[in-house]
Design a protein around this motif. Structure first.
Motif, PDB file in Angstrom:
ATOM      1  N   GLN A 176       0.831  -1.203   0.000  1.00  0.00           N
ATOM      2  CA  GLN A 176       0.000   0.000   0.000  1.00  0.00           C
ATOM      3  C   GLN A 176       0.866   1.253   0.000  1.00  0.00           C
ATOM      4  O   GLN A 176       0.539   2.232  -0.657  1.00  0.00           O
ATOM      5  CB  GLN A 176      -0.940   0.004   1.204  1.00  0.00           C
ATOM      6  N   ARG A 177       1.962   1.235   0.727  1.00  0.00           N
ATOM      7  CA  ARG A 177       2.835   2.409   0.815  1.00  0.00           C
ATOM      8  C   ARG A 177       3.821   2.476  -0.346  1.00  0.00           C
ATOM      9  O   ARG A 177       4.170   3.556  -0.809  1.00  0.00           O
ATOM     10  CB  ARG A 177       3.598   2.391   2.136  1.00  0.00           C
ATOM     11  N   TRP A 178       4.283   1.340  -0.812  1.00  0.00           N
ATOM     12  CA  TRP A 178       5.322   1.264  -1.829  1.00  0.00           C
ATOM     13  C   TRP A 178       4.805   0.578  -3.086  1.00  0.00           C
ATOM     14  O   TRP A 178       5.515  -0.217  -3.712  1.00  0.00           O
ATOM     15  CB  TRP A 178       6.528   0.503  -1.273  1.00  0.00           C
ATOM     16  N   SER A 179       3.601   0.879  -3.491  1.00  0.00           N
ATOM     17  CA  SER A 179       2.940   0.145  -4.578  1.00  0.00           C
ATOM     18  C   SER A 179       3.733   0.167  -5.884  1.00  0.00           C
ATOM     19  O   SER A 179       3.880  -0.871  -6.536  1.00  0.00           O
ATOM     20  CB  SER A 179       1.522   0.666  -4.802  1.00  0.00           C
ATOM     21  N   ARG A 180       4.244   1.304  -6.269  1.00  0.00           N
ATOM     22  CA  ARG A 180       4.978   1.380  -7.532  1.00  0.00           C
ATOM     23  C   ARG A 180       6.270   0.570  -7.465  1.00  0.00           C
ATOM     24  O   ARG A 180       6.590  -0.191  -8.373  1.00  0.00           O
ATOM     25  CB  ARG A 180       5.286   2.840  -7.876  1.00  0.00           C
ATOM     26  N   GLN A 181       7.007   0.697  -6.374  1.00  0.00           N
ATOM     27  CA  GLN A 181       8.289   0.010  -6.239  1.00  0.00           C
ATOM     28  C   GLN A 181       8.122  -1.500  -6.063  1.00  0.00           C
ATOM     29  O   GLN A 181       9.007  -2.268  -6.426  1.00  0.00           O
ATOM     30  CB  GLN A 181       9.072   0.571  -5.043  1.00  0.00           C
ATOM     31  N   LEU A 201      15.837  -4.960  -1.278  1.00  0.00           N
ATOM     32  CA  LEU A 201      15.399  -4.901  -2.672  1.00  0.00           C
ATOM     33  C   LEU A 201      15.439  -3.471  -3.214  1.00  0.00           C
ATOM     34  O   LEU A 201      15.884  -3.226  -4.320  1.00  0.00           O
ATOM     35  CB  LEU A 201      13.987  -5.470  -2.811  1.00  0.00           C
ATOM     36  N   LEU A 202      14.986  -2.518  -2.408  1.00  0.00           N
ATOM     37  CA  LEU A 202      14.875  -1.132  -2.853  1.00  0.00           C
ATOM     38  C   LEU A 202      16.132  -0.298  -2.572  1.00  0.00           C
ATOM     39  O   LEU A 202      16.200   0.869  -2.965  1.00  0.00           O
ATOM     40  CB  LEU A 202      13.654  -0.462  -2.212  1.00  0.00           C
ATOM     41  N   GLY A 203      17.097  -0.895  -1.873  1.00  0.00           N
ATOM     42  CA  GLY A 203      18.322  -0.166  -1.566  1.00  0.00           C
ATOM     43  C   GLY A 203      18.121   0.953  -0.565  1.00  0.00           C
ATOM     44  O   GLY A 203      18.784   1.988  -0.649  1.00  0.00           O
ATOM     45  N   LEU A 204      17.225   0.750   0.370  1.00  0.00           N
ATOM     46  CA  LEU A 204      16.915   1.744   1.396  1.00  0.00           C
ATOM     47  C   LEU A 204      17.126   1.143   2.782  1.00  0.00           C
ATOM     48  O   LEU A 204      17.275  -0.066   2.924  1.00  0.00           O
ATOM     49  CB  LEU A 204      15.461   2.212   1.255  1.00  0.00           C
ATOM     50  N   SER A 205      17.079   1.982   3.786  1.00  0.00           N
ATOM     51  CA  SER A 205      17.179   1.468   5.157  1.00  0.00           C
ATOM     52  C   SER A 205      15.825   0.914   5.579  1.00  0.00           C
ATOM     53  O   SER A 205      14.778   1.389   5.116  1.00  0.00           O
ATOM     54  CB  SER A 205      17.592   2.584   6.120  1.00  0.00           C
TER      55      SER A 205
END
Length: 128
Positions: free
Chosen positions: A33-38, A111-115
């Protein structure tokens, strides 16, 4: 291997494995829901145990999850290993749910390269 998670159904009585599948499904849905596109196209799955060579790891290094990168036209896949998570999470369902949350958040962050904290501010917090 049970593979990708199907939409939730509400049976009269659920097994422990079905309840675990639901925890992973709910966490994946919450993050989607928060990261739908990614996260479009990312598969979330549950497997009983990781495939490891005997005597190659000790009990403290058994993986709880795995990110399988996209390859050969297949989408990325996040796999959560039920038995190791249940062993580490203990018998308390809330503790197990927090551990599932943190494990899925860590894999999505990888996967997204984030913390993990940027993926979910509740990451690694004792309170829901």
């Amino acid at each position: 291997m049970r593979g990708p998670l199907a939409p939730a159904e509400v049976p009269i009585s659920r097994t422990r494995a079905e309840r675990f599948d639901e925890l992973v499904r709910d966490e994946a849905h919450r993050l989607e829901q928060r990261w739908s596109r990614q996260l479009a196209g990312v598969e979330f799955a549950v497997e009983e145990v990781p495939a490891i060579e005997p005597n190659s790891l000790d009990a403290d290094t058994v993986p709880l999850s795995r990110l399988i990168p996209a390859a050969d036209g297949r989408p990325p896949r996040i796999v959560v290993y039920r038995r190791p998570v249940e062993a580490r999470g203990g018998d308390d369902e809330r503790d197990r749910a927090r551990l599932v949350r943190d494990v899925v958040v860590e894999e999505v962050a990888d996967l997204l390269g984030l913390s993990p904290e940027s993926i979910d501010p509740t990451y690694d917090s004792p309170d829901d």
